[in-house]
Design an enzyme around this catalytic site. Structure first.
Site, PDB file in Angstrom:
ATOM      1  N   THR A  29      -3.161  11.788   6.553  1.00 25.27           N
ATOM      2  CA  THR A  29      -3.721  12.204   7.851  1.00 25.27           C
ATOM      3  C   THR A  29      -2.971  13.422   8.392  1.00 25.27           C
ATOM      4  OG1 THR A  29      -4.262   9.909   8.310  1.00 25.27           O
ATOM      5  CG2 THR A  29      -4.215  11.384  10.204  1.00 25.27           C
ATOM      6  N   THR A  51      -9.259  -1.497   6.295  1.00 25.84           N
ATOM      7  CA  THR A  51      -8.788  -0.414   7.158  1.00 25.84           C
ATOM      8  C   THR A  51      -7.565  -0.877   7.932  1.00 25.84           C
ATOM      9  OG1 THR A  51      -9.525   1.375   8.589  1.00 25.84           O
ATOM     10  CG2 THR A  51     -10.235  -0.825   9.213  1.00 25.84           C
ATOM     11  N   ARG A  75       1.513  11.512 -11.321  1.00 30.59           N
ATOM     12  CA  ARG A  75       1.357  10.306 -10.514  1.00 30.59           C
ATOM     13  C   ARG A  75       1.240   9.053 -11.387  1.00 30.59           C
ATOM     14  NH1 ARG A  75      -1.700  12.058  -4.870  1.00 30.59           N
ATOM     15  NH2 ARG A  75       0.291  12.594  -3.908  1.00 30.59           N
ATOM     16  N   GLY A 118      -9.711   3.601  -0.323  1.00 34.08           N
ATOM     17  CA  GLY A 118      -9.940   5.047  -0.448  1.00 34.08           C
ATOM     18  C   GLY A 118     -11.162   5.475   0.352  1.00 34.08           C
ATOM     19  N   CYS A 172     -10.859  -6.006  23.934  1.00 34.60           N
ATOM     20  CA  CYS A 172     -12.240  -5.852  23.428  1.00 34.60           C
ATOM     21  C   CYS A 172     -12.591  -7.053  22.537  1.00 34.60           C
ATOM     22  CB  CYS A 172     -12.398  -4.540  22.668  1.00 34.60           C
ATOM     23  SG  CYS A 172     -11.578  -4.530  21.059  1.00 34.60           S
ATOM     24  N   HIS A 208      -4.214  16.384   6.670  1.00 36.91           N
ATOM     25  CA  HIS A 208      -5.516  16.821   7.225  1.00 36.91           C
ATOM     26  C   HIS A 208      -5.312  17.653   8.485  1.00 36.91           C
ATOM     27  CE1 HIS A 208      -7.553  13.136   5.179  1.00 36.91           C
ATOM     28  NE2 HIS A 208      -7.307  14.116   4.341  1.00 36.91           N
ATOM     29  N   CYS A 261       1.910  11.394   5.909  1.00 35.75           N
ATOM     30  CA  CYS A 261       0.708  10.661   5.497  1.00 35.75           C
ATOM     31  C   CYS A 261      -0.402  11.675   5.209  1.00 35.75           C
ATOM     32  CB  CYS A 261       0.291   9.746   6.644  1.00 35.75           C
ATOM     33  SG  CYS A 261      -1.346   9.012   6.478  1.00 35.75           S
ATOM     34  N   CYS A 317     -10.332  -7.255  19.400  1.00 37.25           N
ATOM     35  CA  CYS A 317      -8.976  -7.710  19.715  1.00 37.25           C
ATOM     36  C   CYS A 317      -8.964  -9.211  20.004  1.00 37.25           C
ATOM     37  CB  CYS A 317      -8.418  -6.930  20.896  1.00 37.25           C
ATOM     38  SG  CYS A 317      -7.931  -5.246  20.468  1.00 37.25           S
ATOM     39  N   HIS A 375       3.164   9.670  12.129  1.00 39.29           N
ATOM     40  CA  HIS A 375       3.072   8.324  12.708  1.00 39.29           C
ATOM     41  C   HIS A 375       3.804   7.269  11.899  1.00 39.29           C
ATOM     42  CE1 HIS A 375      -0.460   8.867  10.069  1.00 39.29           C
ATOM     43  NE2 HIS A 375      -0.086   7.663   9.651  1.00 39.29           N
TER      44      HIS A 375
HETATM   45  P1  NAD Z   1      -4.100  10.461  -2.066  1.00 36.42           P
HETATM   46  O1  NAD Z   1      -5.251  11.356  -1.798  1.00 36.42           O
HETATM   47  O2  NAD Z   1      -2.731  11.011  -2.113  1.00 36.42           O
HETATM   48  O3  NAD Z   1      -4.348   9.713  -3.469  1.00 36.42           O
HETATM   49  C1  NAD Z   1      -5.571   9.593  -4.074  1.00 36.42           C
HETATM   50  C2  NAD Z   1      -5.339   9.702  -5.584  1.00 36.42           C
HETATM   51  O4  NAD Z   1      -6.582   9.454  -6.239  1.00 36.42           O
HETATM   52  C3  NAD Z   1      -4.848  11.080  -6.021  1.00 36.42           C
HETATM   53  O5  NAD Z   1      -3.620  10.965  -6.712  1.00 36.42           O
HETATM   54  C4  NAD Z   1      -5.976  11.571  -6.934  1.00 36.42           C
HETATM   55  O6  NAD Z   1      -5.501  12.325  -8.032  1.00 36.42           O
HETATM   56  C5  NAD Z   1      -6.608  10.262  -7.378  1.00 36.42           C
HETATM   57  N1  NAD Z   1      -7.980  10.403  -7.878  1.00 36.42           N
HETATM   58  C6  NAD Z   1      -8.938  11.285  -7.505  1.00 36.42           C
HETATM   59  N2  NAD Z   1     -10.054  11.110  -8.234  1.00 36.42           N
HETATM   60  C7  NAD Z   1      -9.790  10.084  -9.086  1.00 36.42           C
HETATM   61  C8  NAD Z   1     -10.545   9.440 -10.093  1.00 36.42           C
HETATM   62  N3  NAD Z   1     -11.794   9.817 -10.392  1.00 36.42           N
HETATM   63  N4  NAD Z   1      -9.970   8.423 -10.762  1.00 36.42           N
HETATM   64  C9  NAD Z   1      -8.706   8.027 -10.497  1.00 36.42           C
HETATM   65  N5  NAD Z   1      -7.943   8.614  -9.543  1.00 36.42           N
HETATM   66  C10 NAD Z   1      -8.484   9.636  -8.858  1.00 36.42           C
HETATM   67  O7  NAD Z   1      -4.211   9.290  -1.022  1.00 36.42           O
HETATM   68  P2  NAD Z   1      -3.246   8.109  -0.507  1.00 36.42           P
HETATM   69  O8  NAD Z   1      -2.446   8.597   0.629  1.00 36.42           O
HETATM   70  O9  NAD Z   1      -2.557   7.437  -1.632  1.00 36.42           O
HETATM   71  O10 NAD Z   1      -4.381   7.163   0.078  1.00 36.42           O
HETATM   72  C11 NAD Z   1      -5.314   6.560  -0.801  1.00 36.42           C
HETATM   73  C12 NAD Z   1      -6.716   6.583  -0.213  1.00 36.42           C
HETATM   74  O11 NAD Z   1      -6.759   5.700   0.904  1.00 36.42           O
HETATM   75  C13 NAD Z   1      -7.188   7.941   0.321  1.00 36.42           C
HETATM   76  O12 NAD Z   1      -8.577   8.074   0.044  1.00 36.42           O
HETATM   77  C14 NAD Z   1      -6.970   7.822   1.820  1.00 36.42           C
HETATM   78  O13 NAD Z   1      -7.839   8.655   2.551  1.00 36.42           O
HETATM   79  C15 NAD Z   1      -7.296   6.372   2.036  1.00 36.42           C
HETATM   80  N6  NAD Z   1      -6.673   5.746   3.213  1.00 36.42           N
HETATM   81  C16 NAD Z   1      -7.408   4.817   3.864  1.00 36.42           C
HETATM   82  C17 NAD Z   1      -6.854   4.132   4.919  1.00 36.42           C
HETATM   83  C18 NAD Z   1      -7.651   3.077   5.583  1.00 36.42           C
HETATM   84  O14 NAD Z   1      -7.186   2.539   6.609  1.00 36.42           O
HETATM   85  N7  NAD Z   1      -8.810   2.713   5.034  1.00 36.42           N
HETATM   86  C19 NAD Z   1      -5.549   4.391   5.342  1.00 36.42           C
HETATM   87  C20 NAD Z   1      -4.813   5.340   4.648  1.00 36.42           C
HETATM   88  C21 NAD Z   1      -5.386   6.007   3.569  1.00 36.42           C
HETATM   89 ZN    ZN Z   2      -9.411  -3.716  21.426  1.00 32.57          ZN
END
Ligand code: NAD
Ligand code: ZN
Length: 349
Positions: free
Chosen positions: A44, A292, A204, A267, A100, A47, A42, A103, A67
């Site tokens: 994460t 989320t 992609r 995102g 909480c 990171h 993932c 929950c 995970h």
């Molecule tokens: P990723 O970073 O692999 O994919 C993001 C994609 O966006 C990349 O392919 C990138 O080229 C593209 N991108 C960047 N700028 C762009 C633009 N201007 N226009 C169009 N596309 C653009 O991420 P992922 O694993 O597919 O996850 C997607 C997003 O969701 C990430 O930002 C991630 O951090 C987030 N996320 C959030 C949660 C949550 O619970 N809210 C959970 C998982 C992931």
């Molecule tokens: Zn809780």
């Protein structure tokens, strides 16, 4: 069970990770020990691997990351009631407290005492993981184990798509990363009439087409607004699914969202983003949803059915299936963005 296992461990607070022998985790009374078949990488984990600012604040080394997984229960703690040896399982990453306010009101995905698997406790890039029973999910045997290992991010995609019905709607997905392309397959399955996808990577965008996108565009060279309008009789799309975290993509999505439409945002931008609320949101009478995690466990139920019925075939999204020993190849592809989902075969059967 005692003994040693192979695990991908972040040993020191710096970039990198090492595949080493370490102790098999000891299961608590309310936990099950799972032998991992497949685990997928993932953002994460990336990171944590590259040791970005967030990881430096959050992760204590030594640490086993990962995970997203599928595996088999090999041992259960004495208070475990719903699982037994041999069960084919995956797990919800958000370990909620169950007592909480969130929950108690049906929002355990945003539990106030949330612990995250592979972040706050040892993760799945290992031969074995100990998982609290309350987040274990029993998989249907009809789902291939590599597919089962990506249900967690598929759940993110599902909740982003389904914040409102997409049936018959025109949809613009900004960001064709692993979660964006899973969202494409899901929106198609739920009856979206037109799927337009944007990404900066042509590789992609190709995956997005394989997952069912009708139109793809690269904002580096294409005029997103005119392309979207030309496919929607000038009206703009009914739905925007923001899957990039890019500020530019957020503004672009809002610009082509038809007045009265809906945007779901998954995102994660790096920092604060400023919006012209009057013109981009309020006067357009649109609805914006923050998404989320996943609904626990209703989202899992739906994801599981989409996979077992093959209503969604995630095969094109799984671009890499690698032996555990070749984890570095997968991590490099994740860092470079030259992949969809990367799945590690740990003791896959
Ligand atoms: P990723 O970073 O692999 O994919 C993001 C994609 O966006 C990349 O392919 C990138 O080229 C593209 N991108 C960047 N700028 C762009 C633009 N201007 N226009 C169009 N596309 C653009 O991420 P992922 O694993 O597919 O996850 C997607 C997003 O969701 C990430 O930002 C991630 O951090 C987030 N996320 C959030 C949660 C949550 O619970 N809210 C959970 C998982 C992931
Ligand atoms: Zn809780």
């Amino acid at each position: 069970m005692t003994g040693s296992m192979l695990a991908l461990v972040k040993e020191r607070p710096e970039k990198g990770a090492t595949l080493i022998k370490t102790q098999i985790p000891v299961v608590g009374d309310d936990e099950a020990l799972v032998k991992i078949d497949y685990a997928s990488i993932c953002g994460t984990d990336v990171h944590i691997y590259v040791w970005n600012e967030w990881a430096q604040k959050r992760i204590r080394t030594p640490h086993i990351m990962g995970h997203e997984f599928a595996g088999h229960v090999v041992e259960t703690g004495k208070a475990v009631r719903g699982f037994q040896e041999g069960d084919f399982v995956s797990a919800e990453t958000h370990i909620y407290c169950g007592h909480c306010y969130q929950c108690h009101t049906g929002h355990s995905e945003v539990c106030r005492n949330l612990q995250i698997l592979g972040v706050d406790r040892a993760g799945a890039f290992a031969e074995y993981i100990a998982v609290p029973e309350r987040v274990l999910w029993k998989n249907s045997k009809s789902i291939p184990a590599d597919w089962a290992s990506i249900q967690e991010p598929m759940g993110n995609a599902l909740d982003t798509v389904n914040a409102e019905s997409v049936s018959g709607k025109t949809v613009f997905v900004t960001g064709a990363g692993p979660i964006g392309i899973l969202a494409v397959g899901i929106a198609k399955a739920f009856g979206a009439s037109l799927l337009i996808v944007s990404d900066l990577s042509d590789y992609r965008l190709d995956l997005a087409r394989k997952m069912g996108a009708d139109v793809t565009l690269n904002p580096r060279r294409d005029d997103a607004e005119s392309i979207v309008r030309s496919h929607t009789d000038g009206a703009g799309v009914d739905v925007v699914l923001e899957m990039s975290g890019s500020e530019k993509a957020i503004h672009q999505g809002l610009a082509v969202l038809t007045p009265g439409g809906r945007m779901s945002m998954l995102g994660l931008p790096d920092g604060p983003v400023s919006l012209d609320l009057s013109n981009e949101v309020i006067f357009k009478d649109i609805r914006i949803y923050g998404i989320t995690g996943r609904k626990i466990f209703s989202t899992w139920q739906t994801v599981s059915r989409l996979l077992s019925s093959k209503l969604v075939d995630p095969s094109p999204a799984i671009t890499h299936k690698l032996p555990f020993e070749e984890w570095q190849t997968g991590m490099d592809a994740m860092v470079a963005g030259t992949c969809g989902k990367v799945v590690l075969e740990i003791s896959g059967r």
